[in-house]
Design a protein around this motif. Sequence first.
Motif, PDB file in Angstrom:
ATOM      1  N   PRO A   1      -3.526  -2.518  -5.393  1.00  0.00           N
ATOM      2  CA  PRO A   1      -2.268  -1.932  -4.920  1.00  0.00           C
ATOM      3  C   PRO A   1      -1.145  -2.961  -4.928  1.00  0.00           C
ATOM      4  CG  PRO A   1      -3.651  -2.519  -3.067  1.00  0.00           C
ATOM      5  CD  PRO A   1      -4.443  -2.854  -4.295  1.00  0.00           C
ATOM      6  N   CYS A   2       0.116  -2.457  -4.801  1.00  0.00           N
ATOM      7  CA  CYS A   2       1.269  -3.354  -4.875  1.00  0.00           C
ATOM      8  C   CYS A   2       1.485  -4.107  -3.572  1.00  0.00           C
ATOM      9  CB  CYS A   2       2.520  -2.552  -5.242  1.00  0.00           C
ATOM     10  SG  CYS A   2       3.143  -1.508  -3.901  1.00  0.00           S
ATOM     11  N   GLY A   3       1.084  -3.484  -2.436  1.00  0.00           N
ATOM     12  CA  GLY A   3       1.239  -4.150  -1.142  1.00  0.00           C
ATOM     13  C   GLY A   3       2.579  -3.911  -0.476  1.00  0.00           C
ATOM     14  N   THR A   4       3.518  -3.249  -1.144  1.00  0.00           N
ATOM     15  CA  THR A   4       4.853  -3.106  -0.554  1.00  0.00           C
ATOM     16  C   THR A   4       5.362  -1.662  -0.495  1.00  0.00           C
ATOM     17  OG1 THR A   4       5.835  -3.507  -2.721  1.00  0.00           O
ATOM     18  CG2 THR A   4       5.623  -5.408  -1.259  1.00  0.00           C
ATOM     19  N   CYS A   5       4.701  -0.728  -1.176  1.00  0.00           N
ATOM     20  CA  CYS A   5       5.240   0.636  -1.243  1.00  0.00           C
ATOM     21  C   CYS A   5       4.989   1.397   0.072  1.00  0.00           C
ATOM     22  CB  CYS A   5       4.612   1.395  -2.418  1.00  0.00           C
ATOM     23  SG  CYS A   5       2.897   1.875  -2.141  1.00  0.00           S
ATOM     24  N   PHE A   6       5.480   2.601   0.139  1.00  0.00           N
ATOM     25  CA  PHE A   6       5.334   3.491   1.302  1.00  0.00           C
ATOM     26  C   PHE A   6       3.881   3.545   1.775  1.00  0.00           C
ATOM     27  CE2 PHE A   6       4.341   7.683   2.992  1.00  0.00           C
ATOM     28  CZ  PHE A   6       5.354   7.929   3.900  1.00  0.00           C
ATOM     29  N   TYR A   7       2.952   3.802   0.829  1.00  0.00           N
ATOM     30  CA  TYR A   7       1.537   3.972   1.197  1.00  0.00           C
ATOM     31  C   TYR A   7       0.912   2.646   1.625  1.00  0.00           C
ATOM     32  CZ  TYR A   7       2.354   8.398  -1.104  1.00  0.00           C
ATOM     33  OH  TYR A   7       2.872   9.616  -1.442  1.00  0.00           O
ATOM     34  N   CYS A   8       1.229   1.593   0.873  1.00  0.00           N
ATOM     35  CA  CYS A   8       0.661   0.285   1.198  1.00  0.00           C
ATOM     36  C   CYS A   8       1.068  -0.141   2.609  1.00  0.00           C
ATOM     37  CB  CYS A   8       1.109  -0.761   0.177  1.00  0.00           C
ATOM     38  SG  CYS A   8       0.228  -0.641  -1.397  1.00  0.00           S
ATOM     39  N   ARG A   9       2.320   0.158   2.996  1.00  0.00           N
ATOM     40  CA  ARG A   9       2.801  -0.251   4.316  1.00  0.00           C
ATOM     41  C   ARG A   9       2.152   0.567   5.425  1.00  0.00           C
ATOM     42  NH1 ARG A   9       8.007   1.034   4.446  1.00  0.00           N
ATOM     43  NH2 ARG A   9       8.382   1.413   2.224  1.00  0.00           N
TER      44      ARG A   9
ATOM     45  N   LEU B   1      -3.798   4.990  -2.021  1.00  0.00           N
ATOM     46  CA  LEU B   1      -2.875   5.961  -2.602  1.00  0.00           C
ATOM     47  C   LEU B   1      -1.696   5.301  -3.306  1.00  0.00           C
ATOM     48  CD1 LEU B   1      -2.821   8.618   0.272  1.00  0.00           C
ATOM     49  CD2 LEU B   1      -4.250   8.555  -1.776  1.00  0.00           C
ATOM     50  N   CYS B   2      -1.681   3.973  -3.363  1.00  0.00           N
ATOM     51  CA  CYS B   2      -0.587   3.258  -4.027  1.00  0.00           C
ATOM     52  C   CYS B   2      -0.484   3.721  -5.483  1.00  0.00           C
ATOM     53  CB  CYS B   2      -0.865   1.753  -3.977  1.00  0.00           C
ATOM     54  SG  CYS B   2       0.364   0.783  -4.878  1.00  0.00           S
ATOM     55  N   PRO B   3       0.710   4.162  -5.909  1.00  0.00           N
ATOM     56  CA  PRO B   3       0.847   4.637  -7.289  1.00  0.00           C
ATOM     57  C   PRO B   3       0.442   3.577  -8.319  1.00  0.00           C
ATOM     58  CG  PRO B   3       2.809   5.174  -6.006  1.00  0.00           C
ATOM     59  CD  PRO B   3       1.953   4.296  -5.132  1.00  0.00           C
TER      60      PRO B   3
HETATM   61 ZN   LIG Z   1       1.655   0.160  -3.051  1.00  0.00          ZN
END
Ligand SMILES: [Zn+2]
Length: 358
Positions: free
Chosen positions: A105-113, A119-121
Motif C-alpha cells: 500500500p501507499c501508506g498515505t491515502c484515505f484507506y491507508c490512514r 483497500l489501498c488502490p
Molecule cells: Zn494507500
Amino acid sequence: MRPAVENSAALAGAPQRPRQAMLFAPGDLRLREFTPPRPGPGELLLQIKCALSCGTDLKTWRRGHPMWRLPAPFGHEFSGVVIEAGEGVSRFRAGDEVMAAPTAPCGTCFYCRRNQENLCPQAMEKMVLGAYADMLLLPAHVVARNTFHKPPALPFEEAALLEPLSCVVHAQTLAQPEPFESVLIIGAGAFGLLHMLALRAAGVREIAVAGRGAQRLQWAERLGADAVIDAASDDPADAIARLNGGYGPDLVIECTGQVEGWRDAFARVRRGGRAVFFGGCAAGTALEIDTRRMHYDNLTLMAPFHFRPADVRRAYELLTDGRLGAGRIVNARRRLADLAEVFAMLERGAVLKCAVIP
Ligand SMILES: [Zn+2]
Ligand SMILES: [Zn+2]
C-alpha cells in the motif's frame, strides 16, 4: 480450452534470454523472451527460484480478471535470489535469498490512514505480475514494505506461500478464532487447507473441512482435519449440525468463491456465530439474506479482502518459525516450459498448488 505455451527458445548457440509467461486472453498463455532490465532506484532484480500456481490464476486463465488488463504478465506468488539491487537499496544485495508479497500500500491515502491498507488502490494497480518467469523486477514500493530475507532452512517453494498465507492471516485476524472454538471450512482447496493449518497452529480445538472430491478430502484429512464432510453426500447439513457438541460451528470460513458456498456458510454457522466469506465470487452474483435469521440468530458476517503489511509480517513469522508445515500444500512440481500442463492439472482439480520452477 488449452493454453498454447510456446517457447520461442533461443537459437542454438546463442545465450538464452530470460522467459516470462504472458496471458494474452483467457486460455491463451505464452512464454515470451525479454531483455533483463536494470533495477532502478529502490528496485530489485530477482532470479525466480519458485512460483506457485494460485486459484486466482486459474480463474483469470479461464475468464480474465476485473482488475488486470490483458495481455498481462502472469503469476504473483514467488521467491528467489537477488541478481542486482537498485540505487538506495540497503537491506538487500546480490545473492540474498528473498520472499515477498506482490503488493504494497501507499501508506498515505484515505484507506491507508484508516488502517485499511488492504483497500489501498495502489495495492491492486501496482501489483507485481509475471512470476512465472526466469527473472522478475520488484518495484520500490514492494521492496520497501513487503520484501523479506528468506531463512536458509526455509525451502523456496514454502517461502513462495507468503502471499496466500497473508490473505489467510488477514481473514483470521478479523475472525479472531479462539482455542475453545469449533471451525468449519467450506472448500478443500489450497486456501481452505492453508486456513486449516493456520487454525491448527492457533490451537483451535475442532476443525472440520467440507468439500468435494475424494482426493481433496483425503488431503484435508492427511493435513490434520478433525472431520471431513463430503459436500456431495446426502446429509452434509446434518454432519455440520453435529459439530461443536450439536450446536454447529462457532465460525465458518467460506473458501470456494461460489455463491452456493456463501449460502451454506450463512446457513450452517451456529446462532451467535461468525461467517467469513473469504472466496471472492464472479461479478454479478448475489446473496440473499434471511433477515430473521441474521437478526434473531445474531450472526456476524465478514468478507475480508487482501491483506495489510502487518498481516504479511505475521505470515512471514508463521512460515519462518516452521510450526505450520505449510509446504505440504505444494503437492506438484513442473518446469516453466510445461506451464500449459500446470493449468490443465489445476482445471482437473488434480493438484492443490503446483511449484513452477524455471
Ligand atoms: Zn494507500
Ligand atoms: Zn495468489
